[in-house]
Scaffold this motif. Structure first.
Motif, PDB file in Angstrom:
ATOM      1  N   LEU A 224       0.813  -1.208   0.000  1.00  0.00           N
ATOM      2  CA  LEU A 224       0.000   0.000   0.000  1.00  0.00           C
ATOM      3  C   LEU A 224       0.850   1.263   0.000  1.00  0.00           C
ATOM      4  CD1 LEU A 224      -3.044   0.568  -0.077  1.00  0.00           C
ATOM      5  CD2 LEU A 224      -2.990   0.840   2.409  1.00  0.00           C
ATOM      6  N   ASP A 225       2.069   1.180   0.506  1.00  0.00           N
ATOM      7  CA  ASP A 225       2.942   2.358   0.495  1.00  0.00           C
ATOM      8  C   ASP A 225       3.898   2.363  -0.698  1.00  0.00           C
ATOM      9  OD1 ASP A 225       4.626   0.351   1.267  1.00  0.00           O
ATOM     10  OD2 ASP A 225       5.356   1.327   3.084  1.00  0.00           O
ATOM     11  N   GLY A 226       3.690   1.446  -1.656  1.00  0.00           N
ATOM     12  CA  GLY A 226       4.399   1.533  -2.922  1.00  0.00           C
ATOM     13  C   GLY A 226       5.602   0.651  -3.103  1.00  0.00           C
ATOM     14  N   ARG A 227       5.884  -0.236  -2.169  1.00  0.00           N
ATOM     15  CA  ARG A 227       7.029  -1.139  -2.338  1.00  0.00           C
ATOM     16  C   ARG A 227       6.680  -2.259  -3.315  1.00  0.00           C
ATOM     17  NH1 ARG A 227       7.716  -3.955   1.878  1.00  0.00           N
ATOM     18  NH2 ARG A 227       5.993  -3.144   3.135  1.00  0.00           N
ATOM     19  N   LEU A 228       7.583  -2.551  -4.234  1.00  0.00           N
ATOM     20  CA  LEU A 228       7.339  -3.530  -5.284  1.00  0.00           C
ATOM     21  C   LEU A 228       7.391  -4.958  -4.735  1.00  0.00           C
ATOM     22  CD1 LEU A 228       6.977  -4.102  -8.343  1.00  0.00           C
ATOM     23  CD2 LEU A 228       9.481  -4.172  -8.492  1.00  0.00           C
ATOM     24  N   VAL A 229       6.351  -5.729  -5.049  1.00  0.00           N
ATOM     25  CA  VAL A 229       6.318  -7.151  -4.677  1.00  0.00           C
ATOM     26  C   VAL A 229       6.757  -7.996  -5.870  1.00  0.00           C
ATOM     27  CG1 VAL A 229       4.876  -9.051  -3.859  1.00  0.00           C
ATOM     28  CG2 VAL A 229       4.490  -6.716  -3.008  1.00  0.00           C
ATOM     29  N   TYR A 230       6.123  -7.809  -7.033  1.00  0.00           N
ATOM     30  CA  TYR A 230       6.568  -8.474  -8.256  1.00  0.00           C
ATOM     31  C   TYR A 230       6.006  -7.748  -9.467  1.00  0.00           C
ATOM     32  CZ  TYR A 230       2.068 -11.110  -8.370  1.00  0.00           C
ATOM     33  OH  TYR A 230       0.754 -11.481  -8.395  1.00  0.00           O
ATOM     34  N   THR A 231       6.562  -8.093 -10.635  1.00  0.00           N
ATOM     35  CA  THR A 231       6.174  -7.492 -11.905  1.00  0.00           C
ATOM     36  C   THR A 231       5.779  -8.587 -12.882  1.00  0.00           C
ATOM     37  OG1 THR A 231       7.741  -5.677 -11.583  1.00  0.00           O
ATOM     38  CG2 THR A 231       6.954  -6.023 -13.806  1.00  0.00           C
ATOM     39  N   ILE A 232       4.741  -8.331 -13.663  1.00  0.00           N
ATOM     40  CA  ILE A 232       4.346  -9.206 -14.768  1.00  0.00           C
ATOM     41  C   ILE A 232       4.634  -8.457 -16.064  1.00  0.00           C
ATOM     42  CG2 ILE A 232       2.433 -10.352 -15.943  1.00  0.00           C
ATOM     43  CD1 ILE A 232       1.143 -10.762 -13.211  1.00  0.00           C
ATOM     44  N   GLY A 233       5.455  -9.052 -16.912  1.00  0.00           N
ATOM     45  CA  GLY A 233       5.855  -8.396 -18.147  1.00  0.00           C
ATOM     46  C   GLY A 233       5.215  -8.992 -19.379  1.00  0.00           C
ATOM     47  N   HIS A 234       5.848  -8.785 -20.526  1.00  0.00           N
ATOM     48  CA  HIS A 234       5.324  -9.193 -21.821  1.00  0.00           C
ATOM     49  C   HIS A 234       5.139 -10.713 -21.868  1.00  0.00           C
ATOM     50  CE1 HIS A 234       4.723  -9.490 -26.099  1.00  0.00           C
ATOM     51  NE2 HIS A 234       4.882  -8.187 -26.261  1.00  0.00           N
ATOM     52  N   PRO A 235       3.965 -11.184 -22.317  1.00  0.00           N
ATOM     53  CA  PRO A 235       3.715 -12.633 -22.348  1.00  0.00           C
ATOM     54  C   PRO A 235       4.622 -13.415 -23.292  1.00  0.00           C
ATOM     55  CG  PRO A 235       1.648 -11.414 -22.399  1.00  0.00           C
ATOM     56  CD  PRO A 235       2.746 -10.413 -22.612  1.00  0.00           C
ATOM     57  N   MET A 236       5.367 -12.745 -24.177  1.00  0.00           N
ATOM     58  CA  MET A 236       6.308 -13.511 -25.010  1.00  0.00           C
ATOM     59  C   MET A 236       7.394 -14.152 -24.151  1.00  0.00           C
ATOM     60  SD  MET A 236       8.692 -10.686 -26.930  1.00  0.00           S
ATOM     61  CE  MET A 236       9.660  -9.476 -26.017  1.00  0.00           C
ATOM     62  N   THR A 237       7.643 -13.592 -22.964  1.00  0.00           N
ATOM     63  CA  THR A 237       8.697 -14.144 -22.109  1.00  0.00           C
ATOM     64  C   THR A 237       8.313 -15.487 -21.510  1.00  0.00           C
ATOM     65  OG1 THR A 237       7.914 -12.975 -20.130  1.00  0.00           O
ATOM     66  CG2 THR A 237       9.488 -11.822 -21.544  1.00  0.00           C
ATOM     67  N   ILE A 238       7.018 -15.821 -21.562  1.00  0.00           N
ATOM     68  CA  ILE A 238       6.578 -17.131 -21.061  1.00  0.00           C
ATOM     69  C   ILE A 238       6.000 -17.982 -22.187  1.00  0.00           C
ATOM     70  CG2 ILE A 238       6.209 -16.404 -18.687  1.00  0.00           C
ATOM     71  CD1 ILE A 238       3.240 -16.068 -19.295  1.00  0.00           C
ATOM     72  N   GLY A 239       6.184 -17.534 -23.441  1.00  0.00           N
ATOM     73  CA  GLY A 239       5.869 -18.360 -24.598  1.00  0.00           C
ATOM     74  C   GLY A 239       4.441 -18.343 -25.077  1.00  0.00           C
ATOM     75  N   ILE A 240       3.610 -17.441 -24.566  1.00  0.00           N
ATOM     76  CA  ILE A 240       2.211 -17.441 -25.017  1.00  0.00           C
ATOM     77  C   ILE A 240       1.929 -16.342 -26.039  1.00  0.00           C
ATOM     78  CG2 ILE A 240       1.431 -18.515 -22.883  1.00  0.00           C
ATOM     79  CD1 ILE A 240       0.243 -15.805 -22.069  1.00  0.00           C
ATOM     80  N   TYR A 241       2.858 -15.424 -26.260  1.00  0.00           N
ATOM     81  CA  TYR A 241       2.780 -14.427 -27.324  1.00  0.00           C
ATOM     82  C   TYR A 241       4.006 -14.588 -28.216  1.00  0.00           C
ATOM     83  CZ  TYR A 241      -0.929 -11.281 -25.452  1.00  0.00           C
ATOM     84  OH  TYR A 241      -2.105 -10.722 -25.022  1.00  0.00           O
ATOM     85  N   GLN A 242       3.831 -14.220 -29.479  1.00  0.00           N
ATOM     86  CA  GLN A 242       4.974 -14.082 -30.370  1.00  0.00           C
ATOM     87  C   GLN A 242       5.591 -12.693 -30.162  1.00  0.00           C
ATOM     88  OE1 GLN A 242       6.210 -16.628 -32.285  1.00  0.00           O
ATOM     89  NE2 GLN A 242       4.651 -17.770 -31.126  1.00  0.00           N
ATOM     90  N   PRO A 243       6.876 -12.518 -30.479  1.00  0.00           N
ATOM     91  CA  PRO A 243       7.528 -11.228 -30.228  1.00  0.00           C
ATOM     92  C   PRO A 243       6.874 -10.035 -30.919  1.00  0.00           C
ATOM     93  CG  PRO A 243       9.172 -12.922 -30.583  1.00  0.00           C
ATOM     94  CD  PRO A 243       7.841 -13.558 -30.892  1.00  0.00           C
ATOM     95  N   ASP A 244       6.168 -10.286 -32.048  1.00  0.00           N
ATOM     96  CA  ASP A 244       5.552  -9.172 -32.766  1.00  0.00           C
ATOM     97  C   ASP A 244       4.154  -8.829 -32.247  1.00  0.00           C
ATOM     98  OD1 ASP A 244       4.320 -11.485 -33.653  1.00  0.00           O
ATOM     99  OD2 ASP A 244       4.263 -10.877 -35.761  1.00  0.00           O
ATOM    100  N   MET A 245       3.701  -9.534 -31.204  1.00  0.00           N
ATOM    101  CA  MET A 245       2.372  -9.269 -30.644  1.00  0.00           C
ATOM    102  C   MET A 245       2.488  -8.226 -29.531  1.00  0.00           C
ATOM    103  SD  MET A 245       0.942 -13.190 -30.454  1.00  0.00           S
ATOM    104  CE  MET A 245      -0.592 -12.744 -29.628  1.00  0.00           C
ATOM    105  N   PRO A 246       1.771  -7.095 -29.636  1.00  0.00           N
ATOM    106  CA  PRO A 246       1.873  -6.074 -28.589  1.00  0.00           C
ATOM    107  C   PRO A 246       1.201  -6.504 -27.297  1.00  0.00           C
ATOM    108  CG  PRO A 246       0.173  -5.468 -30.159  1.00  0.00           C
ATOM    109  CD  PRO A 246       0.856  -6.683 -30.718  1.00  0.00           C
TER     110      PRO A 246
END
Length: 357
Positions: A139-161
């Motif tokens: 609640l005070d803004g400390r980062l717990v984790y980040t979810i990034g581009h789904p291509m990094t886990i193989g469910i998007y192709q690199p050209d998919m935004p």
């Protein structure tokens, strides 16, 4: 103080809007702050914490988070890490509150020519696209984790935004992210941010699964024995219903309304509308808020035309052009007051809508 209402639009402060049992008095001055100290670009989304404070998310990186007391005074402001700040969800886990924040990847352009606002392919447009991401914060803004581009886990192709637009959390902690400005999938993760499944996109053999600008999502727990998702397909002017495993279960048509996801209150839900469909286009300065009952029927439009059903079919809805520009984020407090933020609202602060008893 900045004049937030151009000459062509009256100041809606004090107006009564809505129909039937859903009439509200507009307080257009509730959230006004000093823009030199606490500026906003767009008031993208809002939530309420356990202390009753209203947390507003804006894409102005001088203060991504503006926290209001209930009387509209400033409690605190912070955050500069989220140039595309778009959606926020608050959850409690083991007595601690956490924030999920969606950055949609559209960012203010330091090379803006001062004129272009809708020339999306221009390098001189006011906003330009990069890839988005989702973060979980304390609640005070400390980062717990980040979810990034789904291509990094193989469910998007690199050209998919990947330009996510909203997030919802199920009772079991699973999270659902709508990629509404990217590739139009709904992606399900567990509470640790681990991928489970995805569905949607625009090219399904079963067209019920197609999503076009899937802007918002909410978990409907009004029947605790049947939690499910309500997902906007904004460009189709509808909401689609899915089970938590992604299987399709129904559709709510909202003709005339480019609609966001649901905000629940008791047996009803409210949904901001960014534009009305007028003269074959999404019209400027034409937002309103639709109210749905327990049967998912529209029973009022706040700032818009009264809903009409003929033969069981909802007729085209639109704005009355006198209150909102583009409704975007909203939240509802324990007294039934609505707090509404706007996209492209001339950098205006949130409105408060007080129910008329």
């Amino acid at each position: 103080m900045t004049n937030y209402f151009p000459k062509s639009q009256q100041d809606p402060h004090g107006m009564i809007i809505g129909q039937g049992d859903f009439k509200y008095k507009v307080d257009a001055h509730w959230g006004k702050l000093d823009p030199s100290q606490n500026p906003v670009e767009n008031c993208h989304d809002m939530v309420i914490d356990s202390k009753g404070r209203i947390i507003m998310l804006t894409d102005n990186t001088k203060n991504n988070f503006i926290i209001y007391n209930k009387d509209g005074s400033l409690a605190e402001a912070w955050g500069s890490e989220y140039p595309g700040a778009h959606s926020i969800e608050i959850v409690e886990e083991n007595g601690e509150e956490f924030l999920y924040v969606v950055d949609h990847g559209w960012v203010l352009n330091r090379h803006w020519d001062g004129k272009s606002t809708d020339d999306w392919a221009s390098p001189y447009n006011k906003v330009i696209a990069q890839q988005g991401f989702v973060v979980k914060l304390t609640l005070d803004g400390r980062l717990v984790y980040t979810i990034g581009h789904p291509m990094t886990i193989g469910i998007y192709q690199p050209d998919m935004p990947f330009r996510p637009s909203d997030i919802a959390v199920a009772p079991n902690g699973d999270i659902y992210i709508t990629d509404g400005y990217g590739s139009d999938f709904v992606i399900q993760y567990d509470s640790y941010g681990r991928y489970i499944s995805h569905w949607g996109g625009q090219k399904n053999e079963d067209k019920n699964y197609n999503l076009f600008n899937t802007h918002g999502v909410g978990v409907d727990t009004r029947n605790p024995n049947d939690p499910h998702l309500i997902v906007s397909s904004r460009w189709e002017q509808c909401l689609k219903l899915f089970n938590l495993d992604g299987s399709y279960r129904g559709r709510i048509d909202t003709p005339g309304a480019y609609i966001h996801g649901p905000v629940f209150s008791g047996e009803n839900f409210f949904a901001p509308v960014c534009w009305s469909h007028i003269d074959e286009e999404n019209a400027e300065d034409s937002g309103f808020i639709s109210v749905f009952n327990k049967d998912n029927k529209v029973i009022a439009n706040l700032g818009g035309t009264a809903p009409i059903y003929q033969g069981g079919k909802l007729q085209t809805m639109s704005t009355t052009w006198d209150v909102f520009k583009h409704c975007h984020g909203m939240c509802i407090d324990d007294e039934g007051n609505l707090y509404v933020g706007q996209w492209r609202g001339n950098q205006s602060y949130p409105f408060k809508l007080t129910p008329i008893k």
